[in-house]
Design an enzyme around this catalytic site. Structure first.
Site, PDB file in Angstrom:
ATOM      1  N   GLU A  88       0.812  -1.218   0.000  1.00 46.48           N
ATOM      2  CA  GLU A  88       0.000   0.000   0.000  1.00 46.48           C
ATOM      3  C   GLU A  88       0.845   1.268   0.000  1.00 46.48           C
ATOM      4  O   GLU A  88       0.503   2.240  -0.686  1.00 46.48           O
ATOM      5  CB  GLU A  88      -0.943   0.002   1.212  1.00 46.48           C
ATOM      6  CG  GLU A  88      -2.156  -0.901   1.075  1.00 46.48           C
ATOM      7  CD  GLU A  88      -1.843  -2.369   1.310  1.00 46.48           C
ATOM      8  OE1 GLU A  88      -2.701  -3.220   1.018  1.00 46.48           O
ATOM      9  OE2 GLU A  88      -0.723  -2.660   1.791  1.00 46.48           O
ATOM     10  N   HIS A 157      -8.907  -5.589  11.053  1.00 46.32           N
ATOM     11  CA  HIS A 157      -9.669  -5.498   9.811  1.00 46.32           C
ATOM     12  C   HIS A 157     -11.058  -4.920  10.051  1.00 46.32           C
ATOM     13  O   HIS A 157     -11.941  -5.056   9.202  1.00 46.32           O
ATOM     14  CB  HIS A 157      -9.810  -6.878   9.166  1.00 46.32           C
ATOM     15  CG  HIS A 157      -8.510  -7.531   8.813  1.00 46.32           C
ATOM     16  ND1 HIS A 157      -7.734  -8.161   9.757  1.00 46.32           N
ATOM     17  CD2 HIS A 157      -7.857  -7.648   7.638  1.00 46.32           C
ATOM     18  CE1 HIS A 157      -6.651  -8.641   9.166  1.00 46.32           C
ATOM     19  NE2 HIS A 157      -6.698  -8.339   7.885  1.00 46.32           N
TER      20      HIS A 157
END
Length: 395
Positions: A88, A157
């Site tokens: 990322e 998450h």
């Protein structure tokens, strides 16, 4: 409601949509899923402007982890739909650099929890550049992907980043609820000259909503910074965003049966926040309940409360009520997850099909849980309206 019927001892699975848990629409209305709304918005904006391109993990060959980019690689090719490594920080930095040079990247995170790997580029490189360059550098980039909790995916998450990114000047932060929101706001985000954080919700991707011919027009676009009054009322204002709007609408239905008229505001935009719409509603209803799935401290609800205290304190007839997640990291165990974040839905949509028996079990859990969460909102609204609430229920 569950979408199943039993006939001759056989279970028959109907269309797996849970919209009826929140809404009842005319069968003649044009329906569109949030997934298709996002896909069509991307497609039309890429077709209209060759500077727009999509990049992220599995957005191309796999057509997106949640199939948001389905068909785009075939249509626009690998130069405009770029599969990236699992890095990322790397591909977000490339995207910001491309925006510096006038391109319009749409960066997809498989979940916004992974944006933490790239937060230096999002904040220091994208959000601050326009101000630090005295307006000479604009950064037209969109960071998008599912935000917040799904089910059973653990603390790393399940974080809602609305308040995190909403606190940063230089960013615009959007959180769609319906297909109209998703389509109109994503188009607005891509066309905007500033960096936009676009917070979707995994559990809404498969939800169908009615859309008008105006929404389906390629020129359709929603204004950034403008909330929508989903339901008008006169006794209490309920603010919500993303999937919490559905819970708020269901709570309003229950309250209406008990003589309480609730006005439900779909925020749509976290930054800028539509303070005028919120305060105008509170000045009419004299009460406020805020709903969000994130942490309560420094949350979106806290900012809304402050705005109302600063601008409309004299109109309040009761303390502001806040509905939020527990102030703990998300537990993995299902029983603790239910206690920590009551907004979490147990249903998880599977794009490529569902096992019938498993789907039925999850459906039952989902609907029972929705009722629990809706009751939290109902009780808060009753307290704000000075209706008696049993002590055990208020705890």
């Amino acid at each position: 409601m569950l979408g199943v019927i039993i006939r001759n001892n056989k279970t028959i699975l109907l269309r797996p949509s849970f919209s009826s848990a929140f809404r009842q629409f005319s069968s003649s209305a044009k329906q569109m899923t949030v997934r298709d709304a996002l896909n069509s918005a991307l497609d039309e904006e890429m077709s209209a402007d060759p500077k727009v391109f999509l990049m992220g993990e599995e957005v191309g060959e796999y057509q997106g982890a949640y199939k948001i980019s389905k068909g785009l690689l075939e249509k626009y090719g690998p130069d405009r739909v770029l599969d990236t490594p699992i890095t990322e920080a790397g591909f977000t930095g490339i995207g910001v650099g491309a925006a510096y040079y006038g391109l319009k990247p749409v960066v997809e995170f498989m979940t916004f929890n992974f944006s933490m790997q790239a937060i230096d580029h999002i904040i220091n490189s994208a959000a601050k550049s326009n101000y630090m360059s005295a307006g000479q550098i604009s950064v037209p980039i969109v960071f998008r992907g599912p935000n917040g909790a799904a089910a059973g995916v653990g603390a790393q998450h399940s974080h809602c980043y609305a308040s995190w990114y909403g606190s940063c000047p230089g960013l615009k932060v959007l959180a769609p609820y319906s297909s109209e929101d998703a389509r109109g706001l994503l188009k607005a985000a891509i066309r905007d000259p500033d960096p936009v954080v676009f917070l979707e919700n995994e559990l809404l991707y498969g939800e169908s909503f009615p859309v008008s011919a105006e929404v389906l027009d390629s020129s359709f676009c929603l204004p950034i910074g403008k909330a929508k009054i989903e339901r008008e009322g006169k006794d209490v204002t309920i603010t919500a965003f993303s999937k919490m709007v559905g819970f708020a609408l269901k709570a309003a239905e229950i309250l209406a049966k008990e003589g309480i008229s609730a006005e439900v505001i779909n925020l749509r935009s976290i930054r800028p926040l539509d303070r005028s719409t919120i305060n105008a509603s509170v000045r009419k209803t004299n009460r406020l309940v805020t709903v969000e799935e994130g942490f309560p401290q420094h949350g979106v609800g806290a900012e809304i409360c402050t705005s109302v205290i600063e601008e409309s304190f004299g109109y309040l007839d009761a303390p502001v009520e806040r509905i939020a997640g527990a102030d703990v990291p998300m537990p993995y165990a299902a029983n603790l997850e239910r206690l920590a974040v009551p907004q979490v839905m147990f249903l998880k949509y599977y794009f490529l099909g569902l096992n019938t028996r498993l789907w039925i079990i999850k459906s039952v859990c989902f609907l029972v849980y929705v009722n629990v969460q809706v009751e939290d909102i109902v009780r808060a609204a009753k307290r704000a309206c000075h209706r008696s609430v049993p002590m055990a229920a208020a705890a």
